[in-house]
Every structure is written in structure tokens, then in C-alpha cells.
Design a protein around this motif. Structure first.
Motif, PDB file in Angstrom:
ATOM      1  N   LYS A 274      10.505   1.028   3.030  1.00 15.66           N
ATOM      2  CA  LYS A 274       9.580  -0.074   2.794  1.00 15.66           C
ATOM      3  C   LYS A 274      10.221  -1.370   3.247  1.00 15.66           C
ATOM      4  O   LYS A 274      11.370  -1.656   2.953  1.00 15.66           O
ATOM      5  N   ASP A 275       9.473  -2.155   4.013  1.00 15.63           N
ATOM      6  CA  ASP A 275       9.912  -3.476   4.462  1.00 15.63           C
ATOM      7  C   ASP A 275       8.769  -4.439   4.176  1.00 15.63           C
ATOM      8  O   ASP A 275       7.886  -4.629   5.009  1.00 15.63           O
ATOM      9  N   GLY A 276       8.753  -4.971   2.961  1.00 14.81           N
ATOM     10  CA  GLY A 276       7.639  -5.814   2.543  1.00 14.81           C
ATOM     11  C   GLY A 276       6.401  -4.957   2.362  1.00 14.81           C
ATOM     12  O   GLY A 276       6.400  -3.990   1.615  1.00 14.81           O
ATOM     13  N   ALA A 277       5.351  -5.286   3.118  1.00 19.06           N
ATOM     14  CA  ALA A 277       4.103  -4.536   3.021  1.00 19.06           C
ATOM     15  C   ALA A 277       4.029  -3.411   4.048  1.00 19.06           C
ATOM     16  O   ALA A 277       3.061  -2.677   4.098  1.00 19.06           O
ATOM     17  N   SER A 278       5.072  -3.243   4.863  1.00 21.97           N
ATOM     18  CA  SER A 278       5.057  -2.254   5.940  1.00 21.97           C
ATOM     19  C   SER A 278       6.124  -1.191   5.728  1.00 21.97           C
ATOM     20  O   SER A 278       7.066  -1.379   4.966  1.00 21.97           O
ATOM     21  N   TRP A 279       5.954  -0.101   6.436  1.00 17.52           N
ATOM     22  CA  TRP A 279       6.962   0.953   6.496  1.00 17.52           C
ATOM     23  C   TRP A 279       7.601   0.894   7.876  1.00 17.52           C
ATOM     24  O   TRP A 279       6.908   0.772   8.881  1.00 17.52           O
TER      25      TRP A 279
END
Length: 168
Positions: free
Chosen positions: A151-156
């Protein structure tokens, strides 16, 4: 393995989109696959039949019984198992009878408890697929979220160790 194969999808309509979107694209973008196709007759290059590495693969829909006749196979892949006509899948099994060491794989998302792919899994010894990590050499169960993305914030995003192992 050098054996002919039967790739089964739920319907012929699914096959008609799967082959160009998945198989043809993989051949187009991968030199190794592209070269394997060039080395064989082009009359088996269609949405129903492909010749890869000198052996034929037939792509069929499980909705039509006649799709399972007149094609001896050493490998069968059944995709979206629960959505396939279960009665017709019996005829897929017949395609393996002449092979000494057949390969049979079933894939899909469970739709109903103790039916289809869920029942198939429940009838096994429930072993898990283990892989060896190229970075640390540890054998572990493949887990998409633990091994491939993070997970990187709201993204994968791909994990950095996945990128480095792909480059080597």
C-alpha cells in the motif's frame, strides 16, 4: 512439457475475447513466444487453435459439448470453473485418456460453498503453493499482498524487492 493442451473457458464468447486479449497479446509482446509461433504452421493460428512450441493448444467454451471432441490433449486448463457447464466438463476429462502423465488445472473464484472450485479444493489435501524467494532464498506461501504489492497511500505499488528480482 511438449504436450497438446485444451484451455476451457465458460463460453465460446469468453474464448473470443480471451484469446486476442491474453494469448495474442502475450505472443505479440514476448519475443520468446513470438519465435515459438513463427516456427510452426500458421494454419493453426486462430482464436480456437494456437501452435506454441510445436504443439497445439485448443481454446474452447464449456457451453458447447462438441468443443470437446476430436482433440487428444496432455494438459487441460479450466478457467472460471464455477461458471463452466459442469456436465460438459466430463468430456474434457476424456481428452486426457491417451496421455501417460496428464496435467489438469482448474481455476476460478468460488461462487457457492461446497460447489465447483470450492468443492474441488475441499476434496484435496489443501496444500498451499510454495515458492522460493529469489531475494532471500526462503520458501514461502505466495501471498499477493505480502510478496508482490504494498500500500502506498490510496494506491497499490510493486514492492521494491519484486522489481529488483525481476531485473535480475
Amino acid at each position: 512439457r511438449g504436450v497438446a493442451g485444451l484451455y476451457v473457458l465458460p463460453t465460446d464468447v469468453w474464448r473470443s475475447t480471451f484469446v486476442p486479449n491474453r494469448i495474442d497479446r502475450a505472443i505479440e509482446y514476448t519475443d520468446q513466444y513470438k519465435n515459438s509461433v513463427k516456427a510452426v504452421r500458421k494454419d493453426v493460428d486462430s482464436r480456437v487453435m494456437k501452435s506454441l512450441y510445436g504443439v497445439n493448444w485448443k481454446f474452447v467454451g464449456a457451453n458447447v459439448r462438441n468443443n470437446f471432441y476430436e482433440f487428444p490433449a496432455g494438459a487441460i486448463i479450466i478457467d472460471e470453473f464455477d461458471l463452466c457447464d459442469q456436465g460438459n466438463l466430463t468430456f474434457a476429462e476424456d481428452r486426457l485418456r491417451a496421455c501417460a502423465n496428464p496435467v489438469h488445472r482448474k481455476f476460478g473464484n468460488p461462487t457457492v460453498s461446497d460447489y465447483g472450485i470450492d468443492k474441488e479444493y475441499n476434496d484435496t489435501d489443501a496444500k498451499h503453493w510454495m515458492i522460493r524467494c529469489p531475494a532471500c532464498n526462503t520458501e514461502q506461501e505466495l501471498d499477493w499482498f505480502a510478496n508482490v504489492v504494498e500500500k502506498d497511500g490510496a494506491s497499490w505499488v510493486l514492492r521494491s524487492n519484486v522489481l529488483s528480482s525481476l531485473e535480475t
